[in-house]
Design an enzyme around this catalytic site. Sequence first.
Site, PDB file in Angstrom:
ATOM      1  N   ASP A 104       9.353  12.609  45.491  1.00 40.95           N
ATOM      2  CA  ASP A 104      10.046  12.712  46.623  1.00 40.95           C
ATOM      3  C   ASP A 104      11.101  11.352  46.351  1.00 40.95           C
ATOM      4  OD1 ASP A 104      11.865  13.235  48.853  1.00 40.95           O
ATOM      5  OD2 ASP A 104      10.568  12.155  50.083  1.00 40.95           O
ATOM      6  N   SER A 105      11.990  11.140  47.087  1.00 48.60           N
ATOM      7  CA  SER A 105      12.686   9.731  47.292  1.00 48.60           C
ATOM      8  C   SER A 105      11.867   8.705  48.003  1.00 48.60           C
ATOM      9  CB  SER A 105      14.172   9.968  48.124  1.00 48.60           C
ATOM     10  OG  SER A 105      13.884  10.372  49.328  1.00 48.60           O
ATOM     11  N   GLY A 148      20.008  12.167  49.484  1.00 47.79           N
ATOM     12  CA  GLY A 148      20.993  13.006  50.257  1.00 47.79           C
ATOM     13  C   GLY A 148      22.219  12.732  50.078  1.00 47.79           C
ATOM     14  N   CYS A 184      10.787  17.554  47.676  1.00 48.08           N
ATOM     15  CA  CYS A 184      11.927  16.902  48.042  1.00 48.08           C
ATOM     16  C   CYS A 184      13.098  18.020  47.869  1.00 48.08           C
ATOM     17  CB  CYS A 184      12.511  15.897  47.043  1.00 48.08           C
ATOM     18  SG  CYS A 184      14.326  15.464  47.003  1.00 48.08           S
ATOM     19  N   GLU A 201      12.234   6.142  57.186  1.00 47.57           N
ATOM     20  CA  GLU A 201      12.136   5.155  56.138  1.00 47.57           C
ATOM     21  C   GLU A 201      11.847   3.750  57.086  1.00 47.57           C
ATOM     22  OE1 GLU A 201      10.777   5.078  53.077  1.00 47.57           O
ATOM     23  OE2 GLU A 201      11.245   7.369  52.782  1.00 47.57           O
ATOM     24  N   CYS A 242      14.465  19.217  54.839  1.00 51.00           N
ATOM     25  CA  CYS A 242      14.131  18.092  54.059  1.00 51.00           C
ATOM     26  C   CYS A 242      12.705  17.396  54.648  1.00 51.00           C
ATOM     27  CB  CYS A 242      15.115  16.871  54.744  1.00 51.00           C
ATOM     28  SG  CYS A 242      14.734  15.174  54.161  1.00 51.00           S
ATOM     29  N   HIS A 271      11.141  14.810  54.827  1.00 49.20           N
ATOM     30  CA  HIS A 271      10.917  13.520  55.793  1.00 49.20           C
ATOM     31  C   HIS A 271      11.157  14.336  57.318  1.00 49.20           C
ATOM     32  CE1 HIS A 271      12.267  10.919  52.396  1.00 49.20           C
ATOM     33  NE2 HIS A 271      12.021   9.906  53.241  1.00 49.20           N
TER      34      HIS A 271
END
Length: 277
Positions: A12-13, A45, A75, A152, A184, A186
């Site tokens: 993932d990022s 994104g 992701c 984050e 997403c 996250h």
Amino acid sequence: MKNSNLRIGLFDSGVGGLTVLREIYRQMPSESLLYFADSARLPYGMRSPEEILQFVREILDWMCKQDVKMVIMACNTSSALALETVRQEYDVPILGVILSGARAAVKLGKRVGVIATTATAKSHAYRQAIQEINPQTQVWEIPCPEFVRLIEQNQLHTNYTRQIAQQYLKPLLQKNIDTLIYGCTHYKHLEKTICSLLPASVQIVDPAEHIVVAAEKELSLLGLRNNCFPLPTRFCVSGPPQQFADLSRQWLGYYPQVEKIQVKELSAGMVALNPLD
Ligand code: DGL
């Protein structure tokens, strides 16, 4: 033929893919994992489709060198924009989250809201996947550009995050959705806030749960389920390792050892091996 004792790679990022990793711990505890977070280049994104495809290829080149038996794109942005292209380019099974999420949503509702990154929402990957299964299902995809940054930065329970969430969910509530997809990985980390803003009748789809069911099936089919004791999960990041470790601890329940990978050298292999340097 791959060895069943090899790790499953997932990427993932940032910390979003940990929602998939936790599902693997829950559903397939005997599997060994390699997690990569491209934290030096997040958020994905806001990136162009070309950039996302390039990043995904770099990560897959590197992951294949680490000898993984399967890759899960943990992701949505990568799954929406790169999966179809890269699937044919590598000889390792690669799974994305979109189809599993779409299949689960179609079973639950007729009016589906999707909250996602700007790139995923723009791609209409969820609408396409859902309406291919059932053209009668209505789908609304809403970009939520602030969420990844807030997660984050560990701003999970602030008033500001709540206000932003309220703003993003408003158009979906006006459409009377019966189902909401976390488009997403996250966003599951904001579950408390999101659920507190939705009527109890709205059903939530977390594609992370469903991608792991699909991965389990695929591994069984290929005869690749691990039947030995799992190796410790290997965590690698392109950004600061300490930051990732500090943030991840709350979701993992332990403090991970994190290796730093230089982004530019990604294709050439790992450069620095010092944990937490
Ligand atoms: N967690 C990722 C996703 O599912 C990427 C978020 C981002 O970096 O913008 O889309």
